[in-house]
Design an enzyme around this catalytic site. Structure first.
Site, PDB file in Angstrom:
ATOM      1  N   SER A   8      51.000  53.922 -30.984  1.00  0.00           N
ATOM      2  CA  SER A   8      50.392  53.923 -32.313  1.00  0.00           C
ATOM      3  C   SER A   8      50.735  55.222 -33.007  1.00  0.00           C
ATOM      4  O   SER A   8      50.929  56.260 -32.358  1.00  0.00           O
ATOM      5  CB  SER A   8      48.868  53.798 -32.195  1.00  0.00           C
ATOM      6  OG  SER A   8      48.247  53.998 -33.450  1.00  0.00           O
ATOM      7  N   TYR A  21      41.234  56.924 -28.462  1.00  0.00           N
ATOM      8  CA  TYR A  21      42.345  56.050 -28.852  1.00  0.00           C
ATOM      9  C   TYR A  21      43.616  56.861 -29.078  1.00  0.00           C
ATOM     10  O   TYR A  21      44.682  56.537 -28.548  1.00  0.00           O
ATOM     11  CB  TYR A  21      41.978  55.264 -30.115  1.00  0.00           C
ATOM     12  CG  TYR A  21      43.059  54.317 -30.570  1.00  0.00           C
ATOM     13  CD1 TYR A  21      43.212  53.081 -29.957  1.00  0.00           C
ATOM     14  CD2 TYR A  21      43.923  54.651 -31.605  1.00  0.00           C
ATOM     15  CE1 TYR A  21      44.216  52.202 -30.364  1.00  0.00           C
ATOM     16  CE2 TYR A  21      44.921  53.790 -32.022  1.00  0.00           C
ATOM     17  CZ  TYR A  21      45.061  52.569 -31.394  1.00  0.00           C
ATOM     18  OH  TYR A  21      46.050  51.697 -31.800  1.00  0.00           O
ATOM     19  N   SER A  24      45.004  58.179 -25.779  1.00  0.00           N
ATOM     20  CA  SER A  24      45.607  57.146 -24.936  1.00  0.00           C
ATOM     21  C   SER A  24      46.960  56.699 -25.483  1.00  0.00           C
ATOM     22  O   SER A  24      47.891  56.430 -24.712  1.00  0.00           O
ATOM     23  CB  SER A  24      44.670  55.942 -24.774  1.00  0.00           C
ATOM     24  OG  SER A  24      44.519  55.240 -25.994  1.00  0.00           O
ATOM     25  N   LYS A  25      47.102  56.663 -26.793  1.00  0.00           N
ATOM     26  CA  LYS A  25      48.379  56.257 -27.384  1.00  0.00           C
ATOM     27  C   LYS A  25      49.425  57.364 -27.237  1.00  0.00           C
ATOM     28  O   LYS A  25      50.615  57.080 -27.072  1.00  0.00           O
ATOM     29  CB  LYS A  25      48.195  55.836 -28.839  1.00  0.00           C
ATOM     30  CG  LYS A  25      47.367  54.558 -28.976  1.00  0.00           C
ATOM     31  CD  LYS A  25      47.953  53.401 -28.175  1.00  0.00           C
ATOM     32  CE  LYS A  25      47.192  52.118 -28.370  1.00  0.00           C
ATOM     33  NZ  LYS A  25      47.843  50.964 -27.727  1.00  0.00           N
TER      34      LYS A  25
END
Length: 133
Positions: A8, A21, A24-25
């Site tokens: 992302s 988030y 983790s991306k």
């Protein structure tokens, strides 16, 4: 053989109120680069696709609701204003579609990208223009 990981733009630039988030991306991007080097001798290509601001749909709406409710100084408390501000930050002034992301994944899986490994294809209408990962 080709592997395409889903990362992302949040992993490239970070996003307020989304630390887990974004982290983790970013890890997916590092995993993509490392595994591309490990697997290249076996003829396996590993790349990633990093979409941003894809919609409309449930995920787009829910993300804007959560940002509006986050209390972050970066987001308005009205989810419609959050959505509008996000779209206005995109040079192409629109959301991307799931179909556009799928076409990018199809390209990375195809022989048309046979000399690409360890790369990240950003699909974001120019939002992250100039950032490198």
């Amino acid at each position: 053989f080709s592997i395409v990981n889903t990362a992302s733009v949040a992993g490239l630039r970070g996003t307020p109120a989304m630390i887990a988030y974004s982290s983790s991306k970013a890890a997916v991007l590092a995993m993509t680069v490392s595994s591309s080097k490990d697997l290249a001798p076996y003829g396996i290509r590993v790349n990633a696709v990093s979409p941003a601001l894809i919609g409309p749909g449930f995920m787009w709406t829910r993300q804007n609701e959560l940002h509006a409710a986050s209390g972050s100084p970066y987001f308005d408390s009205d989810s419609d204003k959050v959505a509008s501000a996000k779209v206005n930050s995109v040079p192409m002034k629109r959301l991307g579609s799931v179909h556009e992301v799928l076409k990018s994944v199809a390209y990375l899986l195809s022989e048309d990208s046979s000399y690409s490994t360890g790369t990240n294809l950003v699909v974001d209408g120019g939002l992250s223009s100039g950032l490198k990962a």
